[in-house]
Design an enzyme around this catalytic site. Structure first.
Site, PDB file in Angstrom:
ATOM      1  N   ALA A 134       0.822  -1.211   0.000  1.00 25.53           N
ATOM      2  CA  ALA A 134       0.000   0.000   0.000  1.00 25.53           C
ATOM      3  C   ALA A 134       0.858   1.264   0.000  1.00 25.53           C
ATOM      4  CB  ALA A 134      -0.929  -0.020   1.209  1.00 25.53           C
ATOM      5  N   HIS A 135       0.167   2.406  -0.053  1.00 22.67           N
ATOM      6  CA  HIS A 135       0.886   3.677  -0.172  1.00 22.67           C
ATOM      7  C   HIS A 135       1.730   3.982   1.064  1.00 22.67           C
ATOM      8  CE1 HIS A 135      -3.004   5.931   1.342  1.00 22.67           C
ATOM      9  NE2 HIS A 135      -2.555   5.057   2.205  1.00 22.67           N
TER      10      HIS A 135
END
Length: 363
Positions: free
Chosen positions: A251-252
């Protein structure tokens, strides 16, 4: 490729030949399938009997395992390649025999590709059919991008990297040197960022633009259909030497430390930092905003919900599998643990009260 001899392979890999150094090695095969002229390896003593029975032309072994073979009286008349680490030696020899890597010498841009006029594509690169390279993208020397690949605007791909078919590298993202990205990999798609706006009629999720990048270091390999999202503001970073398996979600704003390996179907939530030299098992998952110490091992299927601060630990949270009926009985017991604890606490209080009441008077 010229057929190497056992002696040549020994020289290239810092190993020692016991047997015939002039034996021509035509390929690699498992112990139970190898034939004359093929090389196999023994890295686990549990497979010693297979090595003893193998028809392989030669076997890569450690010095300790060769002594075990000698103790069985089966070493003479056979060929052995003695290496400090047989598994690593096998891996390096296998690279020599990798036909896909060693025979694809194509260069140039396929006429069906679309390359922006200001994109930098050296003559040593190969750009396959239907590849799209957007404005300002920069490729290093000897980069290969196979069919249907996509490189976004201002993205960078380092020297000697290989992008298999249908790989997408979004705008501004960076892929280091000698990367291998397998089919379906997506580097730099938007992270999952939305701000909940609670109103009278419910919740509206307002998209947060993801303005960071995804940055991969050198010697990174990413398996098929894995997604590494771009950061919300800062970058998502995969450091040098990481190996990530198929269908992994990064994920980011995640940072994965150098030389960490992550097996298939693992998921790492946003802003978590995983240390260097970690080993993450398949289907493991991490909550967001955690810090995981260097050299941590996480067993497959484990859920990590808190930070791990001490390096070198091994963590497991998976309940071992059982026959279905036994599992259901255990699950029923688990459901009753809260009531059982309450009963135990009540009994302890009663016992303490009885003990206090039975003490002799001091009058």
């Amino acid at each position: 490729m010229q057929t190497p001899t056992l002696g040549q392979l020994a020289t290239e890999n810092g190993a020692q030949v016991v047997g015939d150094p002039d034996l021509a090695i035509v390929g690699l095969a498992p112990l139970d399938q190898a034939g004359p002229g093929e090389l196999s390896f023994l890295s686990n003593p549990l497979y010693l009997q297979q090595a003893l029975d193998s028809q392989a032309g030669a076997v890569i072994v450690s010095a300790a395992d060769l002594e075990r073979v000698r103790a069985e009286g089966r070493a003479d008349g056979r060929n052995w390649l003695v290496a400090r680490n047989p598994y690593v030696c096998f891996a390096r020899v296998a690279q020599r025999f990798d036909r896909a890597a060693n025979t694809d010498t194509r260069t140039g841009i396929d006429p069906r590709a679309t390359v922006a006029p200001d994109a930098v594509v050296p003559a040593s690169c190969y750009i396959g059919p239907n590849v799209v390279i957007e404005r300002g993208a920069r490729l290093g020397e000897r980069v290969r991008i196979l069919a249907n690949g996509y490189v976004g605007a201002q993205a960078e791909i380092g020297d000697d990297s290989l992008l298999y078919a249908n790989v997408s590298v979004y705008h501004d993202c960076v892929v280091g040197a000698r990367a291998i990205l397998h089919s379906g990999v997506v580097i730099g798609a938007d992270g999952f960022g939305f701000a909940p706006d609670i109103g009278a009629t419910g919740v509206e999720y307002v998209k947060i633009p993801q303005t960071g990048r995804a940055v991969l270091g050198n010697d990174v390999e990413v398996g098929a259909n894995t997604a590494i999202d771009r950061g919300a503001m800062a970058d998502t970073v995969i450091e040098d030497g990481c190996k990530i398996d198929n269908q992994v979600q990064i994920a980011h704003n995640v940072r994965v430390g150098a030389h960490t390996v992550i097996a298939g179907c693992a998921a790492v939530s946003g802003s978590t930092r995983i240390g260097r030299f970690c080993v993450i098992g398949g289907a493991a998952n991490f909550s967001g905003h955690l810090n995981i110490a260097d050299r941590t091992t996480v067993s497959g299927g484990t859920s990590i919900t808190k930070s791990i601060t001490k390096p070198g630990g091994h963590f497991t949270s998976v309940f071992p599998f059982l026959p279905h009926g036994e599992w259901e009985r255990n699950a029923a017991i688990v459901r009753g643990l809260t009531r059982l604890r309450e009963r135990v606490v009540a009994l302890e209080r009663r016992l303490r009260g009885q003990a206090a009441g039975s003490q002799p008077s001091q009058d």
